[in-house]
Write a protein that holds these residues in place. Structure first.
Motif, PDB file in Angstrom:
ATOM      1  N   UNK A 222      68.022  47.403  71.189  1.00  0.00           N
ATOM      2  CA  UNK A 222      67.004  47.769  72.144  1.00  0.00           C
ATOM      3  C   UNK A 222      67.567  47.532  73.535  1.00  0.00           C
ATOM      4  N   UNK A 223      67.502  48.538  74.342  1.00  0.00           N
ATOM      5  CA  UNK A 223      68.012  48.422  75.702  1.00  0.00           C
ATOM      6  C   UNK A 223      66.932  47.843  76.606  1.00  0.00           C
ATOM      7  N   UNK A 224      67.259  46.758  77.275  1.00  0.00           N
ATOM      8  CA  UNK A 224      66.336  46.133  78.223  1.00  0.00           C
ATOM      9  C   UNK A 224      67.101  45.791  79.480  1.00  0.00           C
ATOM     10  N   UNK A 225      66.673  46.359  80.561  1.00  0.00           N
ATOM     11  CA  UNK A 225      67.292  46.020  81.829  1.00  0.00           C
ATOM     12  C   UNK A 225      66.190  45.745  82.834  1.00  0.00           C
ATOM     13  N   UNK A 226      66.305  44.640  83.505  1.00  0.00           N
ATOM     14  CA  UNK A 226      65.324  44.223  84.494  1.00  0.00           C
ATOM     15  C   UNK A 226      66.079  43.936  85.776  1.00  0.00           C
ATOM     16  N   UNK A 227      65.514  44.361  86.883  1.00  0.00           N
ATOM     17  CA  UNK A 227      66.131  44.045  88.168  1.00  0.00           C
ATOM     18  C   UNK A 227      66.156  42.533  88.340  1.00  0.00           C
ATOM     19  N   UNK A 228      67.188  42.030  88.998  1.00  0.00           N
ATOM     20  CA  UNK A 228      67.341  40.587  89.169  1.00  0.00           C
ATOM     21  C   UNK A 228      66.119  39.930  89.789  1.00  0.00           C
ATOM     22  N   UNK A 229      65.499  40.578  90.754  1.00  0.00           N
ATOM     23  CA  UNK A 229      64.351  39.954  91.407  1.00  0.00           C
ATOM     24  C   UNK A 229      63.130  39.874  90.484  1.00  0.00           C
ATOM     25  N   UNK A 230      63.154  40.592  89.357  1.00  0.00           N
ATOM     26  CA  UNK A 230      62.037  40.582  88.421  1.00  0.00           C
ATOM     27  C   UNK A 230      62.218  39.563  87.298  1.00  0.00           C
ATOM     28  N   UNK A 231      63.399  38.994  87.185  1.00  0.00           N
ATOM     29  CA  UNK A 231      63.679  38.085  86.084  1.00  0.00           C
ATOM     30  C   UNK A 231      62.919  36.774  86.222  1.00  0.00           C
ATOM     31  N   UNK A 232      62.377  36.312  85.116  1.00  0.00           N
ATOM     32  CA  UNK A 232      61.696  35.022  85.051  1.00  0.00           C
ATOM     33  C   UNK A 232      62.721  33.958  84.674  1.00  0.00           C
ATOM     34  N   UNK A 233      62.510  32.753  85.129  1.00  0.00           N
ATOM     35  CA  UNK A 233      63.423  31.651  84.804  1.00  0.00           C
ATOM     36  C   UNK A 233      62.982  30.989  83.515  1.00  0.00           C
ATOM     37  N   UNK A 234      63.935  30.793  82.605  1.00  0.00           N
ATOM     38  CA  UNK A 234      63.675  30.049  81.379  1.00  0.00           C
ATOM     39  C   UNK A 234      64.393  28.714  81.495  1.00  0.00           C
ATOM     40  N   UNK A 235      63.634  27.669  81.769  1.00  0.00           N
ATOM     41  CA  UNK A 235      64.225  26.334  81.887  1.00  0.00           C
ATOM     42  C   UNK A 235      63.623  25.367  80.887  1.00  0.00           C
ATOM     43  N   UNK A 236      62.436  25.667  80.392  1.00  0.00           N
ATOM     44  CA  UNK A 236      61.785  24.803  79.406  1.00  0.00           C
ATOM     45  C   UNK A 236      62.317  25.131  78.020  1.00  0.00           C
ATOM     46  N   UNK A 237      62.627  24.085  77.267  1.00  0.00           N
ATOM     47  CA  UNK A 237      63.188  24.279  75.926  1.00  0.00           C
ATOM     48  C   UNK A 237      62.287  25.131  75.040  1.00  0.00           C
ATOM     49  N   UNK A 238      60.985  24.913  75.115  1.00  0.00           N
ATOM     50  CA  UNK A 238      60.066  25.666  74.265  1.00  0.00           C
ATOM     51  C   UNK A 238      60.119  27.156  74.592  1.00  0.00           C
ATOM     52  N   UNK A 239      60.266  27.510  75.860  1.00  0.00           N
ATOM     53  CA  UNK A 239      60.367  28.916  76.253  1.00  0.00           C
ATOM     54  C   UNK A 239      61.675  29.536  75.770  1.00  0.00           C
ATOM     55  N   UNK A 240      62.746  28.776  75.862  1.00  0.00           N
ATOM     56  CA  UNK A 240      64.048  29.272  75.394  1.00  0.00           C
ATOM     57  C   UNK A 240      64.023  29.468  73.887  1.00  0.00           C
ATOM     58  N   UNK A 241      63.460  28.509  73.171  1.00  0.00           N
ATOM     59  CA  UNK A 241      63.357  28.615  71.709  1.00  0.00           C
ATOM     60  C   UNK A 241      62.519  29.833  71.324  1.00  0.00           C
ATOM     61  N   UNK A 242      61.426  30.053  72.027  1.00  0.00           N
ATOM     62  CA  UNK A 242      60.576  31.209  71.751  1.00  0.00           C
ATOM     63  C   UNK A 242      61.337  32.512  71.948  1.00  0.00           C
ATOM     64  N   UNK A 243      62.066  32.617  73.049  1.00  0.00           N
ATOM     65  CA  UNK A 243      62.852  33.822  73.314  1.00  0.00           C
ATOM     66  C   UNK A 243      63.919  34.033  72.248  1.00  0.00           C
ATOM     67  N   UNK A 244      64.587  32.968  71.837  1.00  0.00           N
ATOM     68  CA  UNK A 244      65.603  33.055  70.780  1.00  0.00           C
ATOM     69  C   UNK A 244      64.973  33.519  69.480  1.00  0.00           C
TER      70      UNK A 244
END
Length: 58
Positions: free
Chosen positions: A1-23
């Motif tokens: 799946x192709x996903x491209x987001x402009x840099x200014x639109x990117x959300x920060x993933x710093x919380x472990x639970x958020x990173x685990x969810x994304x993974x």
């Protein structure tokens, strides 16, 4: 799946639970462990230290 987001639109993933969810979402979509970092950084700014700790622990 192709996903491209402009840099200014990117959300920060710093919380472990958020990173685990994304993974987990990427894994459920069939991405291999080797592809995770490439795909996750297309959409998010990721705390790479936390990401590596989570991937190594799995």
């Amino acid at each position: 799946m192709e996903r491209y987001v402009e840099d200014y639109q990117k959300r920060r993933l710093t919380e472990r639970v958020d990173i685990i969810t994304a993974i987990n979402i990427l894994k459920s979509q069939g991405y291999d462990p080797d592809e995770l970092i490439e795909e996750i950084t297309k959409v998010f700014y990721v705390d790479l230290d936390a990401f590596n700790e989570i991937v190594m622990a799995a």
